[in-house]
Design an enzyme around this catalytic site. Sequence first.
Site, PDB file in Angstrom:
ATOM      1  N   GLY A  98       0.838  -1.215   0.000  1.00 24.56           N
ATOM      2  CA  GLY A  98       0.000   0.000   0.000  1.00 24.56           C
ATOM      3  C   GLY A  98       0.863   1.252   0.000  1.00 24.56           C
ATOM      4  N   HIS A  99       1.926   1.252   0.827  1.00 25.15           N
ATOM      5  CA  HIS A  99       2.836   2.402   0.859  1.00 25.15           C
ATOM      6  C   HIS A  99       3.611   2.503  -0.456  1.00 25.15           C
ATOM      7  CE1 HIS A  99       2.560   1.450   5.288  1.00 25.15           C
ATOM      8  NE2 HIS A  99       2.274   2.732   5.296  1.00 25.15           N
TER       9      HIS A  99
ATOM     10  N   LYS B 135      -6.463   6.388   0.648  1.00 19.66           N
ATOM     11  CA  LYS B 135      -7.914   6.512   0.881  1.00 19.66           C
ATOM     12  C   LYS B 135      -8.442   5.470   1.853  1.00 19.66           C
ATOM     13  CE  LYS B 135      -9.458   8.599  -3.444  1.00 19.66           C
ATOM     14  NZ  LYS B 135     -10.342   8.385  -4.606  1.00 19.66           N
ATOM     15  N   LYS B 136      -7.615   4.481   2.228  1.00 18.96           N
ATOM     16  CA  LYS B 136      -8.083   3.520   3.236  1.00 18.96           C
ATOM     17  C   LYS B 136      -8.411   4.278   4.521  1.00 18.96           C
ATOM     18  CE  LYS B 136      -5.359   0.787   5.673  1.00 18.96           C
ATOM     19  NZ  LYS B 136      -5.707   0.986   7.110  1.00 18.96           N
ATOM     20  N   ASP B 137      -7.544   5.255   4.842  1.00 18.73           N
ATOM     21  CA  ASP B 137      -7.797   6.115   6.001  1.00 18.73           C
ATOM     22  C   ASP B 137      -8.575   7.335   5.504  1.00 18.73           C
ATOM     23  OD1 ASP B 137      -6.117   4.792   8.206  1.00 18.73           O
ATOM     24  OD2 ASP B 137      -4.745   4.912   6.521  1.00 18.73           O
TER      25      ASP B 137
HETATM   26  O1  PAF Z   1      -1.419   7.263   8.083  1.00 20.15           O
HETATM   27  C1  PAF Z   1      -0.396   7.239   8.790  1.00 20.15           C
HETATM   28  O2  PAF Z   1       0.471   6.380   8.658  1.00 20.15           O
HETATM   29  C2  PAF Z   1      -0.202   8.299   9.867  1.00 20.15           C
HETATM   30  O3  PAF Z   1      -1.406   8.630  10.476  1.00 20.15           O
HETATM   31  C3  PAF Z   1       0.522   9.569   9.359  1.00 20.15           C
HETATM   32  C4  PAF Z   1      -0.307  10.286   8.308  1.00 20.15           C
HETATM   33  C5  PAF Z   1       1.860   9.183   8.780  1.00 20.15           C
HETATM   34  C6  PAF Z   1       0.751  10.540  10.519  1.00 20.15           C
HETATM   35  O4  PAF Z   1       1.524   9.972  11.517  1.00 20.15           O
END
Ligand code: PAF
Length: 285
Positions: free
Chosen positions: A36-37, A151-153
């Site tokens: 995902g990253h 967009k998962k979060d």
């Molecule tokens: O989504 C995340 O991994 C974290 O909430 C973030 C945006 C890096 C902030 O610490």
Amino acid sequence: MKTIESLEEMRALRDTLHAEGKKNVLVPTMGALHEGHANLLRLGREQAGEDGCLIASVFVNPTQFDRPDDLESYPRTLEADKTICEAEGVDVLFAPTAEEMYSEGHSIAVSENSLSSLLCGASREGHFEGVCTVVLKLFMISGCDIAIFGKKDYQQLAIIKRMVGDLNLPVKIIGAETVREESRLARSSRNENLSAKDRKDAAIIYQSLLALYSSCLDGMRDCEVLCQSFREALESSCPQAKIDYIEIVDKNTLQKVAEADENSLAACAVFFGETRLIDNLELVL
Ligand code: PAF
């Protein structure tokens, strides 16, 4: 790829990029990077172009954890993260220490007072304040022009967009589509904490969201009925799962709606053991 730990060095690089007129793209993460990253980083590379600078930050932000045990057990895999960043063409990996990010006695935080108490915010007190605070810090330290979030979060993305609008921050926010495992379970660092059985069973979350969507497309728009069917589907096939919430909300305000329409989003959080998984689906009607 360069790894930077100190804020001073990151600020110096920010100023050089600015002076040279180079595009500066940030992908903020808490590490434990997965596919995902990698997808966010690929999008970041595209946005930065050949000449621009792609920065990935890796920082497990203590202020966004509501449970000390959750902070402690959060996976930390910096060496593996470096390998992924390198493979995805990251120019700078920014991995500051908590001591540098939060000076002793720090007492300023950024609170968003509308969206933050809904959905995940209802059961994670102070979480989004911690997120907004660290994200604003990362924007300031990196000087990014563009920042990319998954967009998962969905709620996090909506709150960050609100922060950027309300505080007039000169950063363009891009939301990237959710990446899924083969079973279509949304990719998350937390999936690593699931037993093999739970990881397989958790595929029911997205299947139930799809079933909800399909009922909508067939004409059922009553959100109570749709959410109840979601609960029944999930509980009958996975008695070990505990639903934290399933809601159908307006995509912009995140407020619950009674009838689903083209601006609706179905969002849920489900516990498998101690592991809390979230997912969502935009109802394109
Ligand atoms: O989504 C995340 O991994 C974290 O909430 C973030 C945006 C890096 C902030 O610490």
